[in-house]
Design a protein around this motif. Sequence first.
Motif, PDB file in Angstrom:
ATOM      1  N   TYR A  59       2.406   5.181 -14.011  1.00  0.00           N
ATOM      2  CA  TYR A  59       3.812   5.573 -13.897  1.00  0.00           C
ATOM      3  C   TYR A  59       4.344   5.539 -12.460  1.00  0.00           C
ATOM      4  O   TYR A  59       5.402   6.091 -12.183  1.00  0.00           O
ATOM      5  CB  TYR A  59       4.010   6.963 -14.495  1.00  0.00           C
ATOM      6  N   TYR A  60       3.601   4.880 -11.578  1.00  0.00           N
ATOM      7  CA  TYR A  60       4.049   4.761 -10.187  1.00  0.00           C
ATOM      8  C   TYR A  60       3.952   3.313  -9.722  1.00  0.00           C
ATOM      9  O   TYR A  60       3.131   2.532 -10.228  1.00  0.00           O
ATOM     10  CB  TYR A  60       3.206   5.648  -9.268  1.00  0.00           C
ATOM     11  N   LYS A  61       4.784   2.976  -8.757  1.00  0.00           N
ATOM     12  CA  LYS A  61       4.743   1.635  -8.188  1.00  0.00           C
ATOM     13  C   LYS A  61       3.455   1.452  -7.376  1.00  0.00           C
ATOM     14  O   LYS A  61       2.971   2.395  -6.752  1.00  0.00           O
ATOM     15  CB  LYS A  61       5.957   1.407  -7.278  1.00  0.00           C
ATOM     16  N   LEU A  62       2.934   0.248  -7.410  1.00  0.00           N
ATOM     17  CA  LEU A  62       1.737  -0.073  -6.640  1.00  0.00           C
ATOM     18  C   LEU A  62       2.013   0.144  -5.153  1.00  0.00           C
ATOM     19  O   LEU A  62       3.030  -0.296  -4.622  1.00  0.00           O
ATOM     20  CB  LEU A  62       1.334  -1.525  -6.881  1.00  0.00           C
ATOM     21  N   GLU A  63       1.117   0.838  -4.489  1.00  0.00           N
ATOM     22  CA  GLU A  63       1.235   1.084  -3.059  1.00  0.00           C
ATOM     23  C   GLU A  63       0.030   0.471  -2.359  1.00  0.00           C
ATOM     24  O   GLU A  63      -1.128   0.739  -2.713  1.00  0.00           O
ATOM     25  CB  GLU A  63       1.285   2.583  -2.773  1.00  0.00           C
ATOM     26  N   THR A  64       0.287  -0.374  -1.381  1.00  0.00           N
ATOM     27  CA  THR A  64      -0.784  -0.963  -0.584  1.00  0.00           C
ATOM     28  C   THR A  64      -0.740  -0.364   0.817  1.00  0.00           C
ATOM     29  O   THR A  64       0.265  -0.482   1.521  1.00  0.00           O
ATOM     30  CB  THR A  64      -0.633  -2.495  -0.492  1.00  0.00           C
ATOM     31  N   HIS A  65      -1.819   0.286   1.172  1.00  0.00           N
ATOM     32  CA  HIS A  65      -1.886   0.918   2.486  1.00  0.00           C
ATOM     33  C   HIS A  65      -2.714   0.044   3.416  1.00  0.00           C
ATOM     34  O   HIS A  65      -3.903  -0.205   3.167  1.00  0.00           O
ATOM     35  CB  HIS A  65      -2.529   2.301   2.391  1.00  0.00           C
ATOM     36  N   VAL A  66      -2.088  -0.441   4.480  1.00  0.00           N
ATOM     37  CA  VAL A  66      -2.788  -1.240   5.487  1.00  0.00           C
ATOM     38  C   VAL A  66      -3.483  -0.289   6.457  1.00  0.00           C
ATOM     39  O   VAL A  66      -2.842   0.586   7.055  1.00  0.00           O
ATOM     40  CB  VAL A  66      -1.807  -2.168   6.235  1.00  0.00           C
ATOM     41  N   LEU A  67      -4.778  -0.448   6.576  1.00  0.00           N
ATOM     42  CA  LEU A  67      -5.562   0.442   7.436  1.00  0.00           C
ATOM     43  C   LEU A  67      -5.246   0.196   8.899  1.00  0.00           C
ATOM     44  O   LEU A  67      -5.135  -0.953   9.340  1.00  0.00           O
ATOM     45  CB  LEU A  67      -7.048   0.241   7.169  1.00  0.00           C
ATOM     46  N   LYS A  68      -5.127   1.272   9.650  1.00  0.00           N
ATOM     47  CA  LYS A  68      -4.760   1.175  11.059  1.00  0.00           C
ATOM     48  C   LYS A  68      -5.895   1.694  11.931  1.00  0.00           C
ATOM     49  O   LYS A  68      -6.377   2.811  11.747  1.00  0.00           O
ATOM     50  CB  LYS A  68      -3.492   1.995  11.339  1.00  0.00           C
ATOM     51  N   GLY A  69      -6.296   0.874  12.865  1.00  0.00           N
ATOM     52  CA  GLY A  69      -7.296   1.304  13.845  1.00  0.00           C
ATOM     53  C   GLY A  69      -8.504   1.946  13.223  1.00  0.00           C
ATOM     54  O   GLY A  69      -9.121   1.395  12.310  1.00  0.00           O
ATOM     55  N   ASN A  70      -8.822   3.138  13.672  1.00  0.00           N
ATOM     56  CA  ASN A  70     -10.002   3.846  13.191  1.00  0.00           C
ATOM     57  C   ASN A  70      -9.635   5.037  12.298  1.00  0.00           C
ATOM     58  O   ASN A  70     -10.400   6.002  12.204  1.00  0.00           O
ATOM     59  CB  ASN A  70     -10.830   4.337  14.381  1.00  0.00           C
ATOM     60  N   GLU A  71      -8.475   4.985  11.655  1.00  0.00           N
ATOM     61  CA  GLU A  71      -8.059   6.127  10.838  1.00  0.00           C
ATOM     62  C   GLU A  71      -9.071   6.387   9.721  1.00  0.00           C
ATOM     63  O   GLU A  71      -9.608   5.467   9.099  1.00  0.00           O
ATOM     64  CB  GLU A  71      -6.667   5.904  10.257  1.00  0.00           C
ATOM     65  N   THR A  72      -9.319   7.662   9.473  1.00  0.00           N
ATOM     66  CA  THR A  72     -10.256   8.071   8.427  1.00  0.00           C
ATOM     67  C   THR A  72      -9.619   9.042   7.439  1.00  0.00           C
ATOM     68  O   THR A  72     -10.218   9.321   6.400  1.00  0.00           O
ATOM     69  CB  THR A  72     -11.501   8.734   9.039  1.00  0.00           C
ATOM     70  N   GLU A  73      -8.416   9.557   7.768  1.00  0.00           N
ATOM     71  CA  GLU A  73      -7.702  10.443   6.854  1.00  0.00           C
ATOM     72  C   GLU A  73      -6.280   9.925   6.676  1.00  0.00           C
ATOM     73  O   GLU A  73      -5.603   9.618   7.660  1.00  0.00           O
ATOM     74  CB  GLU A  73      -7.662  11.872   7.395  1.00  0.00           C
TER      75      GLU A  73
END
Length: 391
Positions: free
Chosen positions: A75-89
């Motif tokens: 029931y939600y639109k597809l979300e693509t999260h592009v990873l940035k640098g060394n983010e872990t959270e």
Amino acid sequence: MKKTITICLFIITNFSFSQTRTITGVVKDVTTLLPVESVSISLIDSNIGTISNEEGKFRITLPENSKAINFSHLYYKLETHVLKGNETEIEIFLEPKSFVLDEVVINQKPGKTLLEEAVDASKSKLEKSLLLTTYYREFINVDSKYTNFSDGIIDYYVKRKNGASDLYVKQSRTFDLKDENASEREKAILSVNLNDVRKAVSNAYSFKMVAQILKSDKYNFGVETKSETGGSSIEIITIEPKENLEDEFIYEGTVTYDFKTKLILDINLRFSPEHKKYSVIHNILIAKVKFNDIVRRASFKIDGDKYVMIYSQVKSNVYLKFGKKINNTFESLCDITTLNYKEGEFDLDKSKKYKESSLFTNGNKYTEEFWKKYDVILLNDAEQKIINTFK
């Protein structure tokens, strides 16, 4: 010989990359800011994945060079999260899908026929010759007090389209409340087979509860079509008991499938509240059993040209009289999450095939804290408190 070695290396290193990083986070509705449960979280161009828990929280371990993660929900639109640098959270906000309103869709077929077609299409599409690496867990509650918990990493080698599988327990842990009735409880649980770990995948693949409903003449089937503004559609079959039934084992709920492919995406069924009062005590082997409630949930994913189970859950509430010491109500929660899958035929060591009906029997057999390392569905705060009481 080379084939066997290659497969063994795959199993051993399934989640072990030379360089990895672990991403944790929470998924929320962008409008309400409330957590979103059962979001499918996967690495792009990979079979690696997990789902969010009731608090929207998740953890996924990725190869260091991973670029992006997909977040998908019915029931939600597809979300693509592009990873940035060394983010872990990360914190992910999903936008609800926009469905076309006030659209009347005329179905030439009754809802029961449409559901039969969806089951047939789904059964034929589910892959055989598939190695599913899963996270399995089970809680047992006796008279409103938690007494048992087990979880583990299990490989299911699915050999037939009905989900019949060989299973190999890679790692497991168990917690038991130690008291004078502990051994009797274990015997009682095994006697009625509240959850059979060997059948966890086949029950989902066979759409067992849906099939039982379709064989019955005690239900009405409603149909609702939801079309997105982009053109794709889903159909929701609502299952309701017919009026004036005085039967036990009567269900209600929904089954949702993709309009174009007819593949089932979501199952949400439970005992009808109006019919629980008709449940009676049954004699099963040497035990007396009354089924108070059963809840069945399952999710499936269309992954390109593949169709795979990603989550399956069974909740049951059962009164059980067994021997002289057991006269209690048992509540069980069992769920299984697909973490990874690989196609092919595998020459596995059959001597290591797990043959017991319960994961509790395997006990504590782990070489690492897999519940912290692998992409398991995270315990919510309440569940973690339960685990802490066993220590």
